[in-house]
Design an enzyme around this catalytic site. Sequence first.
Site, short mmCIF file in Angstrom:
data_model
loop_
_atom_site.label_atom_id
_atom_site.label_comp_id
_atom_site.label_asym_id
_atom_site.label_seq_id
_atom_site.Cartn_x
_atom_site.Cartn_y
_atom_site.Cartn_z
N LYS A 13 63.05 -47.89 69.07
CA LYS A 13 63.25 -48.11 70.52
C LYS A 13 64.73 -48.05 70.89
CE LYS A 13 61.39 -52.26 70.58
NZ LYS A 13 61.13 -52.44 69.14
N ARG A 88 57.51 -58.45 75.97
CA ARG A 88 56.97 -58.66 74.63
C ARG A 88 55.67 -59.46 74.65
NH1 ARG A 88 61.95 -57.77 71.56
NH2 ARG A 88 61.61 -58.00 69.35
P1 AMP Z 1 65.03 -57.27 68.97
O1 AMP Z 1 66.49 -56.96 68.89
O2 AMP Z 1 64.36 -56.66 70.16
O3 AMP Z 1 64.31 -56.98 67.68
O4 AMP Z 1 64.93 -58.85 69.20
C1 AMP Z 1 65.42 -59.77 68.25
C2 AMP Z 1 64.85 -61.15 68.52
O5 AMP Z 1 65.25 -61.60 69.82
C3 AMP Z 1 63.34 -61.23 68.53
O6 AMP Z 1 62.78 -61.37 67.23
C4 AMP Z 1 63.10 -62.46 69.40
O7 AMP Z 1 63.38 -63.65 68.68
C5 AMP Z 1 64.18 -62.31 70.45
N1 AMP Z 1 63.72 -61.51 71.60
C6 AMP Z 1 64.16 -60.28 72.00
N2 AMP Z 1 63.52 -59.87 73.10
C7 AMP Z 1 62.64 -60.87 73.41
C8 AMP Z 1 61.67 -61.04 74.44
N3 AMP Z 1 61.44 -60.10 75.36
N4 AMP Z 1 60.95 -62.20 74.44
C9 AMP Z 1 61.16 -63.16 73.53
N5 AMP Z 1 62.04 -63.07 72.51
C10 AMP Z 1 62.78 -61.92 72.46
#
Ligand code: AMP
Length: 218
Positions: A13, A88
Amino acid sequence: MRIILLGAPGSGKGTVADRIEEACGFPKVSTGDLLRDAVREGTPAGLRAREFMESGGLVPDGLVLELLRERIARPDCAAGYTLDGFPRTRAQAESLDRVAPDAAEVVFEIRAAEATLVERLAFRRVCPTCHAIYNMKRKPPRRDEVCDNDGTPLEHRPDDRPEVVRRRLEVYRELTAPVVDYYAARGVLHPVDGDGSPEETYRAVRAVLDAPSAEAKR
Ligand code: AMP
């Protein structure tokens, strides 16, 4: 126009969002990056989010929504933006409809096999300053472990370690997969194959964005 990228951690992504930003000028809005910045800066939101992120769970909706709302209100998002990592949960998708109801939407689900995801996350490195994404096997930086753009030492995210990755994949299957159905029911969902190279995935996304029906939404 709002572009939404759905897909498990490691599906590509962030890389696709970077390519869209370069080509179309729609900024990448990554809630993961916003949260990591908040943690690094030690803001109240960052202090609350930290433990959820370290365990691979989701940060409470209200906290993420506040960061998102503030980000998409900035002028650079006025013509369009790409969401990476949001929504999410189904509740987040419904909140997005309330917060920014008028945006024309194109939604992609980037699908990749679990073995591909686990391998990519093991080799992924990120720049904490400009959020550039590297893969030590397929797209290494020019100089050992520092960012090509700004020379910052690259990080292996703590939540990209195998024990946390397993939990993040479970959370995706349980809570985020239903978001795919939410947009499919609305007729705006485009599945794309994420097992190939970043270039192949981006080409598939671009073909949809360049089709007359998506152009009309711009
Ligand atoms: P990512 O960089 O998108 O993999 O996000 C890393 C971490 O940030 C995730 O594992 C969640 O703990 C938190 N996170 C990111 N986006 C969200 C979201 N939309 N809702 C809740 N937690 C989020």
